[in-house]
Design an enzyme around this catalytic site. Structure first.
Site, PDB file in Angstrom:
ATOM      1  N   HIS A   1       0.840  -1.208   0.000  1.00 50.07           N
ATOM      2  CA  HIS A   1       0.000   0.000   0.000  1.00 50.07           C
ATOM      3  C   HIS A   1       0.875   1.259   0.000  1.00 50.07           C
ATOM      4  O   HIS A   1       0.621   2.205  -0.732  1.00 50.07           O
ATOM      5  CB  HIS A   1      -0.870   0.063   1.265  1.00 50.07           C
ATOM      6  CG  HIS A   1      -1.884  -1.035   1.409  1.00 50.07           C
ATOM      7  ND1 HIS A   1      -1.986  -1.812   2.538  1.00 50.07           N
ATOM      8  CD2 HIS A   1      -2.855  -1.465   0.564  1.00 50.07           C
ATOM      9  CE1 HIS A   1      -2.985  -2.673   2.401  1.00 50.07           C
ATOM     10  NE2 HIS A   1      -3.521  -2.498   1.209  1.00 50.07           N
TER      11      HIS A   1
ATOM     12  N   ARG B   1      -2.303  -6.277  -8.429  1.00 46.66           N
ATOM     13  CA  ARG B   1      -1.201  -7.231  -8.204  1.00 46.66           C
ATOM     14  C   ARG B   1      -1.232  -8.372  -9.200  1.00 46.66           C
ATOM     15  O   ARG B   1      -0.211  -8.962  -9.504  1.00 46.66           O
ATOM     16  CB  ARG B   1      -1.323  -7.840  -6.791  1.00 46.66           C
ATOM     17  CG  ARG B   1      -0.894  -6.943  -5.687  1.00 46.66           C
ATOM     18  CD  ARG B   1      -1.448  -7.411  -4.370  1.00 46.66           C
ATOM     19  NE  ARG B   1      -2.900  -7.284  -4.352  1.00 46.66           N
ATOM     20  CZ  ARG B   1      -3.662  -7.384  -3.282  1.00 46.66           C
ATOM     21  NH1 ARG B   1      -3.102  -7.671  -2.122  1.00 46.66           N
ATOM     22  NH2 ARG B   1      -4.955  -7.233  -3.348  1.00 46.66           N
TER      23      ARG B   1
ATOM     24  N   LYS C   1     -16.577  -6.788   6.929  1.00 46.23           N
ATOM     25  CA  LYS C   1     -15.324  -7.537   6.806  1.00 46.23           C
ATOM     26  C   LYS C   1     -14.711  -7.984   8.134  1.00 46.23           C
ATOM     27  O   LYS C   1     -13.702  -8.677   8.134  1.00 46.23           O
ATOM     28  CB  LYS C   1     -14.298  -6.713   6.018  1.00 46.23           C
ATOM     29  CG  LYS C   1     -14.411  -6.921   4.512  1.00 46.23           C
ATOM     30  CD  LYS C   1     -13.175  -6.414   3.813  1.00 46.23           C
ATOM     31  CE  LYS C   1     -13.174  -6.754   2.335  1.00 46.23           C
ATOM     32  NZ  LYS C   1     -12.029  -6.174   1.642  1.00 46.23           N
TER      33      LYS C   1
ATOM     34  N   SER D   1      -2.767  -7.630   3.110  1.00 51.98           N
ATOM     35  CA  SER D   1      -2.983  -7.498   4.559  1.00 51.98           C
ATOM     36  C   SER D   1      -3.313  -8.864   5.160  1.00 51.98           C
ATOM     37  O   SER D   1      -2.892  -9.172   6.283  1.00 51.98           O
ATOM     38  CB  SER D   1      -4.134  -6.529   4.847  1.00 51.98           C
ATOM     39  OG  SER D   1      -3.853  -5.251   4.350  1.00 51.98           O
TER      40      SER D   1
HETATM   41  P1  ADP Z   1      -9.803  -3.614  -0.346  1.00 47.48           P
HETATM   42  O1  ADP Z   1     -10.482  -4.358   0.751  1.00 47.48           O
HETATM   43  O2  ADP Z   1     -10.567  -2.422  -0.835  1.00 47.48           O
HETATM   44  O3  ADP Z   1      -9.254  -4.449  -1.484  1.00 47.48           O
HETATM   45  P2  ADP Z   1      -7.079  -3.358   0.581  1.00 47.48           P
HETATM   46  O4  ADP Z   1      -6.630  -2.592   1.769  1.00 47.48           O
HETATM   47  O5  ADP Z   1      -6.891  -4.832   0.589  1.00 47.48           O
HETATM   48  O6  ADP Z   1      -8.586  -2.940   0.403  1.00 47.48           O
HETATM   49  O7  ADP Z   1      -6.391  -2.771  -0.734  1.00 47.48           O
HETATM   50  C1  ADP Z   1      -6.556  -1.457  -1.132  1.00 47.48           C
HETATM   51  C2  ADP Z   1      -5.981  -1.287  -2.523  1.00 47.48           C
HETATM   52  O8  ADP Z   1      -4.578  -1.519  -2.495  1.00 47.48           O
HETATM   53  C3  ADP Z   1      -6.529  -2.242  -3.585  1.00 47.48           C
HETATM   54  O9  ADP Z   1      -6.598  -1.569  -4.821  1.00 47.48           O
HETATM   55  C4  ADP Z   1      -5.493  -3.336  -3.636  1.00 47.48           C
HETATM   56  O10 ADP Z   1      -5.485  -3.995  -4.891  1.00 47.48           O
HETATM   57  C5  ADP Z   1      -4.234  -2.516  -3.445  1.00 47.48           C
HETATM   58  N1  ADP Z   1      -3.125  -3.312  -2.906  1.00 47.48           N
HETATM   59  C6  ADP Z   1      -3.118  -4.085  -1.812  1.00 47.48           C
HETATM   60  N2  ADP Z   1      -1.924  -4.682  -1.643  1.00 47.48           N
HETATM   61  C7  ADP Z   1      -1.142  -4.278  -2.687  1.00 47.48           C
HETATM   62  C8  ADP Z   1       0.201  -4.561  -3.115  1.00 47.48           C
HETATM   63  N3  ADP Z   1       0.978  -5.409  -2.446  1.00 47.48           N
HETATM   64  N4  ADP Z   1       0.649  -3.963  -4.247  1.00 47.48           N
HETATM   65  C9  ADP Z   1      -0.161  -3.118  -4.938  1.00 47.48           C
HETATM   66  N5  ADP Z   1      -1.425  -2.822  -4.599  1.00 47.48           N
HETATM   67  C10 ADP Z   1      -1.922  -3.390  -3.491  1.00 47.48           C
END
Ligand code: ADP
Length: 174
Positions: free
Chosen positions: A25, A98, A49, A136
Site C-alpha cells: 500500500h 497485483r 469484513k 494485509s
Molecule cells: P480492499 O479491501 O478495498 O481491497 P485493501 O486494503 O486490501 O482494500 O487494498 C486497497 C488497494 O490496495 C486495492 O486496490 C489493492 O489492490 C491494493 N493493494 C493491496 N496490496 C497491494 C500490493 N501489495 N501492491 C499493490 N497494490 C496493493
C-alpha cells in the site's frame, strides 16, 4: 493558495480497508503522491469484513507511516465512495493491481463507480514486483503465529500487530 489554485488541484482518493497498511500500500501511496497535488487515503469503515484493527487504529497507523508525505492525508468513509469523492472535490480513484485476479474485481468496481458518476475515473497502478504477493491477509496469517513480518510492513505496524495478537492471546481469544 488562492481559491483558483485550489479549484485546479489534482486530488486523488486511494480507498481500501488497510487492515493493516503494508509496504505494498505504502508504495502505491508514495507513487501517487508524486503524480497528484493531494492524495486522500480513504479507509473503508466496513462492518461486514470484521477487521482486525478498528477504524481509528487503521487510520492512526496510516498517519504514522505517511508523516513524511506532506500532500497525503488520511480520512475514512462509510457509504458510497463516489459520494465521499464529491464531498472532497476529487474525481480520481487510485487502485493497485497485483494480479489478473485483482484485475477482474477492480474492473467490476471501476465500472460500477463510473456508472454511478461518469466524472469519476479510476487509475490503476501496477504493484511494485517486490510486493506482488503481499496482502494485509497474508501479513495477518504470519503475524498471528508470531512469524517475522518486518519485510512486509513498516515498524509501527509490526509493533501493533504483535500487541494485538498478544492481547488476544492473553484475553483467551483467537
Ligand atoms: P480492499 O479491501 O478495498 O481491497 P485493501 O486494503 O486490501 O482494500 O487494498 C486497497 C488497494 O490496495 C486495492 O486496490 C489493492 O489492490 C491494493 N493493494 C493491496 N496490496 C497491494 C500490493 N501489495 N501492491 C499493490 N497494490 C496493493
Amino acid at each position: 493558495m488562492t481559491t483558483n489554485e485550489r479549484m485546479h488541484e489534482r486530488i486523488a482518493v486511494y480507498p481500501g480497508s488497510f487492515d493493516p497498511v503494508t509496504y505494498g500500500h505504502l508504495d502505491i501511496i508514495r507513487r501517487s503522491a508524486k503524480q497528484f497535488d493531494r492524495v486522500i487515503v480513504a479507509v473503508l469503515n466496513n462492518t461486514s469484513k470484521n477487521p482486525l484493527f478498528s477504524l481509528e487504529e487503521r487510520k492512526k497507523l496510516l498517519a504514522e507511516v505517511t508523516t513524511d508525505l506532506p500532500n497525503v492525508e488520511i480520512d475514512s468513509f462509510r457509504d458510497l465512495l463516489v459520494r465521499f469523492m464529491k464531498s472532497k472535490n476529487a474525481n480520481t480513484i487510485i487502485r493497485g493491481i497485483r494480479s489478473v485476479t485483482d484485475f477482474e474485481y477492480e474492473l467490476q468496481l471501476a465500472s460500477t463507480n463510473h456508472l454511478l458518476d461518469d466524472e469519476i475515473e479510476t487509475i490503476f497502478m501496477m504493484t511494485n514486483p517486490k510486493y506482488s504477493y503481499l496482502s494485509s491477509s497474508i501479513v495477518k496469517e504470519i503475524a498471528q503465529f508470531n512469524g517475522a513480518v518486518h519485510e512486509l510492513v513498516p515498524p509501527a505496524v509490526e509493533v501493533s500487530l504483535k500487541a494485538k495478537y498478544e492481547e488476544r492471546r492473553r484475553g483467551g481469544g483467537n
